[in-house]
Design a protein around this motif. Structure first.
Motif: not given
Ligand code: SF4
Ligand code: SF4
Lengths: 351, 322
Positions: A242-249
């Motif tokens: 979730y954090f990885v994707l949020g960061a990428l976003y």
């Protein structure tokens, strides 16, 4: 060193800004230094009088610094992942974005941890982290992760800059001797020979391959600072991805903004074309879908299961009074439409 | 071996004198520096154990009485009292939110009114359930999430079961506050206001005195009092004998009036631990609020408005909705 036409062109563009520190630049520099002085005074107040001056309390949200920390660190991870992927995939349009993403990586990995230094109650004891480290603590993992990542991202950027330093070293620029020498020092004997080129590419590829999983690992470690606690709403297995994707976003969003700003202030229309905005827009759209998917699964499962404490969190968040939450979630999910969809519609005919 | 004997003897000598006196001069951080101040000496030397674990000789003129005694070394404060395993039992059927425990705790630790290491909550387990008063402090968990996350080993678990904080090592990252599922930890946001004589006292993790700005603190089960054979102030202060404190190894707990078997008490009264499902293994047990001695309103009626506000949603649901 033989310059390609692309390099020559770029050098000619940069020449004035390399040779002269213009009035405008001075003005901005002074403006920012003044801000830093104001911040320094605030920090002095905070250290001498205690964190009470921030208005934070046990029963008032005290995570503001931490939120900023996570935001910037997230941007940094995203920058490295995007730059790494673009580098490895060798798409021709990716080049200008790579440099920007790498810069974003470095700047935010410097800015982020500053917030943590502001957040700890005893700034003066920060060396205890190294004097009495406890490897069992997720916080220690994070300290190690960020330091590793910092070194990695500096190397990654440096490898990319090596050619530029060589160009500056050999160029006839009206700059003081020491500066020319400094460029020479950083160019580190790079002359653009065939073997040097090959080795440089090899190391860049290697760094890109290292940086992508490294970003994912350190981003997950960051998320575990929350995920490892027993707090309802935090204690969730989904937090790493979730954090990885949020960061990428968010990183992708900031990249688009940065591209737009650089394009205007440095007249880089030839480098950051509409195509770049459209492509990054598509990427953002996909990321938004993924982010929405994670957000949905996170709340949907805990709402459906409705365990006592999970339910408490859900009821608190999905309460009509929680305007903060209600503005945050939909807008953050919909922000891609402003940033990505609109330009793609506008520019669709032109690409 | 020899060293231990000497140390042991030194400690015994020291403990004897400690009963009447403690070192005031330790304010300067070390015992030795006290001798530079101008005070007529008596010539009578007394052996003391410094917080660093060394034996030093001090003239008796430099000793004066203090209530809080930092009598143990840093190492001892981390290891705990040998052979003990402290437990607490809270009898919910007797609590009427008299708040005497809270003020006694604050007084003993020189904490301001707004800092409640020990607090009394009003719980209502289900919609139809009857509300009851619930004193809550640090549970000194046997599987403490707060200790697991501390990056600098500032909060630690001792062999006698206590979870303490070394406020001289704590960097104030507040990770432990986030990790404690019971939210018992409090942060010193401002420079703590402490009486001058306490401010000068040598810090010890066992006393938590003097409090330090920018660090985390919480209930410490008062090991300094246990060493003197005293009960924690909350236990002493409670007019209704709600708190039982004792040693699991000896299997006895006492509320100051009656001393009973810990296992028997838990067995007879179906003692339980708060949020057992979290797996934190608290060292504080609760006896269910059955056959209550006071109606719950007794703890609400005479409260000042600021405190009433905390419990309004349960005690006066109609009013708090409007
Ligand atoms: S109650 Fe909280 S602070 Fe106390 S030991 Fe358990 S987790 Fe730590
Ligand atoms: S606030 Fe202090 S005691 Fe708590 S985790 Fe951080 S360093 Fe450890």
């Amino acid at each position: 060193m033989e310059l390609t036409t692309y390099q020559q062109e770029a050098l000619d563009r940069q020449k004035p800004s390399l040779e002269k520190f213009g009035k405008k630049t001075w003005a901005w520099t002074i403006f920012y230094v003044l801000w830093i002085v104001v911040g320094g005074y605030a920090l002095y107040l905070q250290i001498s009088k205690g964190h009470g001056v921030t208005g934070m309390r046990d029963n008032v949200v005290w995570g503001l610094f931490i939120v900023n920390f996570i935001f910037f660190i997230g941007l940094s991870y995203a920058g490295a992942i995007i730059a790494g992927l673009l580098h490895l995939s060798k798409v021709p349009w990716g080049k200008p974005i790579i440099r920007l993403a790498q810069m974003m990586t470095i700047i935010s990995v410097i800015v982020g941890p500053i917030f943590i230094l502001l957040c700890v109650g005893r700034f003066d004891r920060i060396y205890h982290l190294f004097l009495y480290p406890r490897l069992q603590s997720p916080m220690t993992w994070d300290v190690l992760a960020i330091m590793t990542y910092f070194v990695g991202s500096i190397l990654f950027l440096y490898l990319a800059l090596l050619r530029d330093f060589a160009v500056y070293r050999d160029a006839k620029l009206g700059i003081p001797k020491w500066k020319q020498k400094l460029y020479g020092f950083f160019a580190n004997g790079y002359r653009g020979t065939a073997s040097q080129k090959r080795h440089l590419l090899l190391s860049e590829n290697l760094m890109a391959i290292i940086m992508i999983p490294l970003s994912i690992i350190v981003s997950s470690i960051l998320s575990w600072i929350f995920g490892m606690t027993l707090r309802p709403g935090w204690h969730s297995t989904i937090f790493g991805p979730y954090f990885v994707l949020g960061a990428l976003y968010s990183g992708c969003g900031v990249l688009i903004c940065a591209m737009w700003m650089y394009r205007r202030t440095h007249k880089l229309e030839n480098y950051f074309t509409e195509k770049h905005f459209v492509y990054l827009g598509y990427v953002m759209m996909v990321l938004a879908a993924g982010y929405g998917y994670f957000t949905f699964s996170e709340y949907f499962t805990s709402w459906f299961g409705s365990e006592k404490w999970d339910n408490e969190v859900i009821n608190k968040l999905f309460n009509p009074k929680e305007y903060g939450w209600w503005t945050l979630s939909p807008t953050s999910l919909a922000s891609w439409s402003r940033l990505s969809l609109l330009p793609s519609v506008n520019y669709a005919g032109q690409t | 071996m020899k060293q231990e004997e000497i140390n042991d003897k030194g400690r015994r000598d020291f403990l004897k004198t400690a009963a009447v006196a403690a070192v005031a001069a330790t304010a300067c951080g070390s015992l030795a520096c006290s001798c530079t101040s101008k005070k007529p000496t008596t010539g009578e030397k007394i052996k003391l154990l410094s917080p660093e674990g060394e034996i030093v000789e001090v003239d008796s003129a430099y000793l004066n009485h203090q209530e809080h005694m930092a009598i143990v070394s840093k190492l001892e404060a981390r290891q705990g009292i040998a052979g003990k395993k402290f437990v607490m039992v809270v009898d919910l059927s007797r609590c009427k939110n008299a708040r005497k425990c809270i003020t006694a705790c604050q007084k003993w630790h020189y904490r301001p009114e707004e800092t409640e290491w020990l607090t009394v909550k009003l719980l209502k387990d289900s919609e139809k359930g009857a509300p009851y008063w619930f004193p809550k402090q640090c549970f000194h968990c046997d599987n403490p999430p707060c200790v697991k996350v501390c990056p600098v080993d500032a909060t630690f678990k001792r062999q006698d079961g206590l979870v303490l904080i070394d406020n001289e090592r704590c960097i104030g990252c507040k990770f432990c506050m986030a990790a404690c599922p019971y939210s018992t930890r409090v942060f010193n946001w401002n420079d703590p206001v402490i009486p001058a004589e306490i401010e000068e006292q040598q810090y010890s993790a066992e006393t938590g005195i003097p409090a330090k700005v920018g660090t985390v603190e919480k209930c410490d089960f008062c090991p300094d009092r246990s060493r003197e054979g005293l009960l924690p102030p909350c236990v002493d202060a409670c007019p209704n004998g709600v708190f039982y404190f004792g040693d699991e190894n000896e299997d006895t707990v006492t509320n100051g009036e009656e001393t009973i078997s810990f296992t028997q008490l838990i067995k007879d009264r179906s003692g339980y631990r708060f949020m057992e499902e979290l797996g934190t293994k608290p060292r504080v047990y609760y006896l269910p609020p059955k056959d209550r001695q006071f109606p719950v309103e007794r703890g609400y009626e005479n409260l000042p408005d600021t405190l009433k506000a905390r419990f309004k949603d349960i005690m006066e649901p109609e009013k708090s909705k409007s």
